[in-house]
Design an enzyme around this catalytic site. Structure first.
Site, PDB file in Angstrom:
ATOM      1  N   GLU A 184      22.267  -3.182 -22.483  1.00 10.81           N
ATOM      2  CA  GLU A 184      23.467  -2.987 -23.293  1.00 10.81           C
ATOM      3  C   GLU A 184      23.369  -3.736 -24.624  1.00 10.81           C
ATOM      4  OE1 GLU A 184      25.017  -3.263 -18.952  1.00 10.81           O
ATOM      5  OE2 GLU A 184      23.258  -3.899 -20.118  1.00 10.81           O
ATOM      6  N   SER A 186      -2.270 -15.784  10.551  1.00  9.05           N
ATOM      7  CA  SER A 186      -1.605 -16.638  11.556  1.00  9.05           C
ATOM      8  C   SER A 186      -2.263 -17.999  11.724  1.00  9.05           C
ATOM      9  CB  SER A 186      -1.562 -15.919  12.905  1.00  9.05           C
ATOM     10  OG  SER A 186      -0.741 -14.781  12.818  1.00  9.05           O
ATOM     11  N   LEU A 231      -7.178  -7.349  -4.599  1.00  6.89           N
ATOM     12  CA  LEU A 231      -5.801  -6.875  -4.457  1.00  6.89           C
ATOM     13  C   LEU A 231      -4.945  -7.197  -5.685  1.00  6.89           C
ATOM     14  CD1 LEU A 231      -4.665  -7.221  -0.739  1.00  6.89           C
ATOM     15  CD2 LEU A 231      -5.323  -5.195  -2.009  1.00  6.89           C
ATOM     16  N   SER A 286     -14.893   0.696   4.435  1.00 11.80           N
ATOM     17  CA  SER A 286     -13.787   1.596   4.102  1.00 11.80           C
ATOM     18  C   SER A 286     -13.814   2.037   2.641  1.00 11.80           C
ATOM     19  CB  SER A 286     -12.443   0.895   4.377  1.00 11.80           C
ATOM     20  OG  SER A 286     -12.295  -0.214   3.519  1.00 11.80           O
TER      21      SER A 286
END
Length: 362
Positions: free
Chosen positions: A56, A226, A208, A172
């Site tokens: 605005e 973990s 990443l 992969s």
């Protein structure tokens, strides 16, 4: 409330402007504003970066004196509180606009409706709900954080047509082609954080980060680990903000990780794994609106099982890898199809040779 074709056109323009902040406004919402007087656009703007003027204010500066008597089209209810910048509702009142149309009210329960009420009290005509769905989609993560206390989680995966993401030996790269990979980086760039698991870090040693498209900021990288097994030489720890989420407190390893610049949080669940919902809530507290998960089938499966995945971003390559390869999700076996998880396809398109599918759980 009925809106004219002119109203629709001007709000569509405001949304177009808001979208220019897609990669930069976090943790703030993406907002655009158009000021119209006597049928002409006299000012427009969008929120570019947190701490800088809101949409605005940019539009009012561009309009100058022409803002008096104008209609303001804003993609989100003007703010009514002092944050890092003064309230936009006050700026609109001071500029003398005669009407304010908001696409949606602010989802923040502490704010919702107060900006419009402030405008109404000053004698300004207000309306909301014009192109609300489009405005909501643009800020889906901000809405999620304000209403659920956690970010919107988009899970990205690349697979063969038989649903395999990696060979049994862990290889992969690369199942999909360059167009799909570049598109994946566009989604990374709009996210506030990228989430992965220790398995992916160990098998792929990924960075990443955003490389295939230009970006002014890198998302926070979040690793679910973990037992704090991550190697200090892992590429993901080099350059940029990293948060390692563990379940077992290992002060020595945590100190070593912190010496690399990473942050460590310990969030155990009763099974000795990371409490994923608590992790997302922690990210929400840090102002993270959108999380982009790129992980292996174990963490993918856990996120789906716990109902934490809001959207699937799936790239399918025209190839078959075979039954022994790793699948997409580690989910329990079904004995009846009535237990299948239903998805609603939101978008389907071809990128190079690959197919991109965006879907949400029903």
């Amino acid at each position: 409330m009925s809106f004219s074709a002119v109203d629709h056109g001007n709000m569509a323009r405001a949304l177009q402007l808001a979208e220019q902040g897609l990669w930069t406004t976090s943790p703030n919402p993406r907002v655009g504003c158009v000021l119209v007087r006597d049928g002409l656009i006299v000012g427009e703007g969008w929120h570019q970066k947190a701490g800088e003027p809101h949409a605005e204010v940019h539009a009012l500066r561009a309009a100058g004196d022409k803002a008096r008597g104008a209609t303001a089209y804003v993609t989100l209810e003007p703010c009514s509180h002092y944050g890092r910048t003064p309230p936009c509702a006050e700026a609109l009142i001071a500029a003398g606009v005669s009407r304010v149309v908001a696409a949606m009210t602010d989802p923040n329960p502490l704010v919702a409706g107060k900006g419009l009420a402030m405008l109404q009290a000053a004698g300004i005509e207000t309306a909301s709900g014009l192109l609300e769905n489009e405005a909501r989609e643009l800020n889906i993560g901000f809405v999620s954080r304000m209403t659920r206390g956690r970010p919107w989680l988009r899970l990205k995966a690349a697979a063969s047509l038989d649903g395999k993401t990696a060979l049994n030996n862990g290889v992969s790269q690369w199942i999909t082609g360059p167009e799909a990979r570049r598109d994946g980086h566009c989604w990374r760039a709009r996210a506030c954080a990228i989430l992965t698991g220790i398995g992916t870090v160990r098998d792929d040693d990924p960075q990443l980060n955003v490389r295939e498209v230009a970006t002014t900021r890198q998302p926070l990288r979040v690793i679910v680990d973990s037992r704090l097994e991550i190697s200090l030489a892992a590429r993901i720890l080099q350059g940029g903000a990293v948060l390692v989420a563990g379940a077992v407190d290992n002060p020595e390893k945590a100190a070593l990780l912190r010496s690399t610049g990473a942050e460590v949080v310990i969030l155990p669940n009763p099974a000795g794994k990371v409490e994923l919902k608590a992790l997302l809530e922690e990210l929400g507290r840090r102002g993270i609106n959108e999380v982009h998960a790129e992980a292996g089938f174990k963490l993918n499966g856990s996120l789906v099982r716990e109902g934490l995945v809001d959207e699937l971003l799936l790239y399918l390559a025209p190839c078959l890898i075979g039954d022994a390869a790793s699948g997409l999700f580690n989910l329990p076996e079904l004995t009846s199809l009535s237990g299948k998880r239903l998805l609603q396809v939101r978008d389907l398109r071809q990128l190079g040779e690959d197919i991109r599918l965006i879907a949400r759980f029903r």
